[in-house]
Design a protein around this motif. Structure first.
Motif, short mmCIF file in Angstrom:
data_model
loop_
_atom_site.label_atom_id
_atom_site.label_comp_id
_atom_site.label_asym_id
_atom_site.label_seq_id
_atom_site.Cartn_x
_atom_site.Cartn_y
_atom_site.Cartn_z
N SER A 3 0.81 -1.21 0.00
CA SER A 3 0.00 0.00 0.00
C SER A 3 0.85 1.27 0.00
N SER A 4 2.19 1.13 0.17
CA SER A 4 3.00 2.35 0.20
C SER A 4 3.20 2.86 -1.22
N PRO A 5 3.12 4.19 -1.39
CA PRO A 5 3.23 4.73 -2.74
C PRO A 5 4.66 4.59 -3.29
N THR A 6 4.77 4.55 -4.60
CA THR A 6 6.09 4.55 -5.23
C THR A 6 6.42 5.98 -5.62
N ILE A 7 7.54 6.42 -5.10
CA ILE A 7 7.95 7.81 -5.31
C ILE A 7 9.24 7.84 -6.13
N GLY A 8 9.27 8.69 -7.13
CA GLY A 8 10.49 8.88 -7.90
C GLY A 8 11.23 10.10 -7.38
N VAL A 9 12.55 10.04 -7.46
CA VAL A 9 13.35 11.22 -7.13
C VAL A 9 14.16 11.57 -8.37
N PRO A 36 12.19 9.85 -19.23
CA PRO A 36 10.73 9.93 -19.18
C PRO A 36 10.04 8.61 -18.83
N GLN A 37 10.51 7.50 -19.38
CA GLN A 37 9.80 6.22 -19.13
C GLN A 37 9.88 5.79 -17.67
N GLN A 38 10.85 6.36 -16.91
CA GLN A 38 10.97 6.00 -15.50
C GLN A 38 9.90 6.66 -14.63
N LEU A 39 9.06 7.50 -15.24
CA LEU A 39 7.95 8.11 -14.49
C LEU A 39 6.75 7.16 -14.42
N GLU A 40 6.76 6.16 -15.26
CA GLU A 40 5.62 5.23 -15.31
C GLU A 40 5.41 4.51 -13.99
N GLY A 41 4.18 4.48 -13.53
CA GLY A 41 3.83 3.74 -12.31
C GLY A 41 4.11 4.50 -11.03
N LEU A 42 4.66 5.72 -11.12
CA LEU A 42 4.94 6.49 -9.90
C LEU A 42 3.69 7.24 -9.44
N SER A 43 3.59 7.43 -8.12
CA SER A 43 2.50 8.24 -7.56
C SER A 43 2.97 9.66 -7.28
N GLY A 44 4.26 9.80 -7.01
CA GLY A 44 4.80 11.12 -6.69
C GLY A 44 6.22 11.25 -7.20
N LEU A 45 6.66 12.50 -7.32
CA LEU A 45 8.01 12.78 -7.81
C LEU A 45 8.60 13.91 -6.99
N MET A 59 16.93 18.51 -17.84
CA MET A 59 15.55 18.07 -18.07
C MET A 59 15.15 18.28 -19.53
N VAL A 60 15.57 19.40 -20.10
CA VAL A 60 15.27 19.65 -21.52
C VAL A 60 15.97 18.59 -22.37
N GLU A 61 17.25 18.37 -22.07
CA GLU A 61 18.04 17.42 -22.85
C GLU A 61 17.47 16.00 -22.84
N TYR A 62 16.94 15.59 -21.68
CA TYR A 62 16.41 14.22 -21.56
C TYR A 62 14.91 14.11 -21.85
N GLY A 63 14.31 15.19 -22.35
CA GLY A 63 12.87 15.12 -22.70
C GLY A 63 11.96 15.03 -21.49
N LEU A 64 12.41 15.58 -20.36
CA LEU A 64 11.63 15.41 -19.12
C LEU A 64 10.64 16.54 -18.85
N ILE A 65 10.78 17.67 -19.53
CA ILE A 65 9.88 18.80 -19.20
C ILE A 65 8.44 18.39 -19.51
N GLN A 66 8.18 18.01 -20.77
CA GLN A 66 6.80 17.63 -21.13
C GLN A 66 6.38 16.36 -20.40
N ALA A 67 7.30 15.43 -20.24
CA ALA A 67 6.96 14.16 -19.57
C ALA A 67 6.51 14.40 -18.13
N ILE A 68 7.16 15.32 -17.43
CA ILE A 68 6.77 15.60 -16.03
C ILE A 68 5.45 16.37 -16.00
N ARG A 69 5.25 17.27 -16.99
CA ARG A 69 3.95 17.96 -17.05
C ARG A 69 2.82 16.95 -17.28
N ASP A 70 3.07 15.98 -18.17
CA ASP A 70 2.04 14.95 -18.44
C ASP A 70 1.81 14.09 -17.20
N PHE A 71 2.90 13.76 -16.50
CA PHE A 71 2.80 12.96 -15.26
C PHE A 71 1.89 13.69 -14.26
#
Ligand SMILES: NC(=O)CC[C@H](N)C(=O)O
Length: 202
Positions: A3-9, A36-45, A59-71
């Motif tokens: 039941s514990s959430p999965t959190i990404g850092v 970006p694909q490492q955001l899958e299945g996370l509840s929090g970041l 973040m720009v270089e790794y395509g994370l800006i839009q991916a985190i907005r979508d998350f």
């Protein structure tokens, strides 16, 4: 602990290991996020402290800006600490001119001022009264930003000398200081509660 959430850092630069350790001590499942694909299945970041221009450029270089907005749009909770708070803000003041316009997620309706405590008090430790906490929270500020302005939808949770240093808006939490460095886990616990809600919605 299913039941514990999965959190990404976010682990591109800065103080991510300390967040990981503290979250693990609370029983959360924790993973490092660099792609970006490492955001899958996370509840929090968590977006850690560090240097916001460097983290933003990576973040720009790794395509994370839009991916985190979508998350976030899909219900993911986000906690930005220090440089991470700067990256959440809609408006950033105090970026050195040589950096131009620094990348940001542009998600939270706050205006931040970088390096707001100036050079002389570069870094300091203090006790903060945080809304909902029974005793003061020990906070470490390292070349910290402050929140200069918030929209009405943002809840102010703590101030230091009249300046906003912790605020929440829906599933977004932003703090000027480093709550991962003093061993007091209450702010991370609060974030886990915010992340739980979204996890149940999956
Ligand atoms: N401890 C920190 O995260 C410092 C933030 C840094 N001063 C910045 O503006 O990016």
């Amino acid at each position: 602990m299913t039941s514990s959430p999965t959190i990404g850092v976010l682990a591109l630069q800065g103080a991510f290991r300390e967040h990981k350790r503290l979250l693990q001590s609370l029983g959360a499942q924790v993973s490092e996020v660099r792609l970006p694909q490492q955001l899958e299945g996370l509840s929090g970041l968590i977006l850690p402290g560090g240097e916001s221009t460097t983290i933003g450029n990576l973040m720009v270089e790794y395509g994370l800006i839009q991916a985190i907005r979508d998350f976030h749009a899909a219900g993911g909770a986000i906690f930005g600490t220090c440089a991470g708070m700067i990256l959440l803000a809609r408006t950033i003041h105090g970026t050195p001119p040589q950096f131009g316009v620094q990348p940001s997620l542009n998600l939270m309706d706050i205006t931040v001022q970088r390096n707001a405590f100036g050079r002389q008090v570069d870094s300091f430790r203090t006790s903060l009264d945080v809304a909902g906490f029974k005793t003061p929270f020990p906070a470490v500020f390292i070349r910290a930003p402050v929140i200069e302005a918030v929209s009405p939808s943002v809840e102010v949770l703590a101030e230091h000398q009249g300046q906003i240093v912790l605020a929440r808006s829906g599933t977004l939490l932003a703090g000027s200081f480093h709550p991962e460095l003093t061993g007091d886990a209450r702010i991370h616990e609060l974030f886990l509660t915010m992340s739980h809600r979204t996890e149940q919605a999956h």
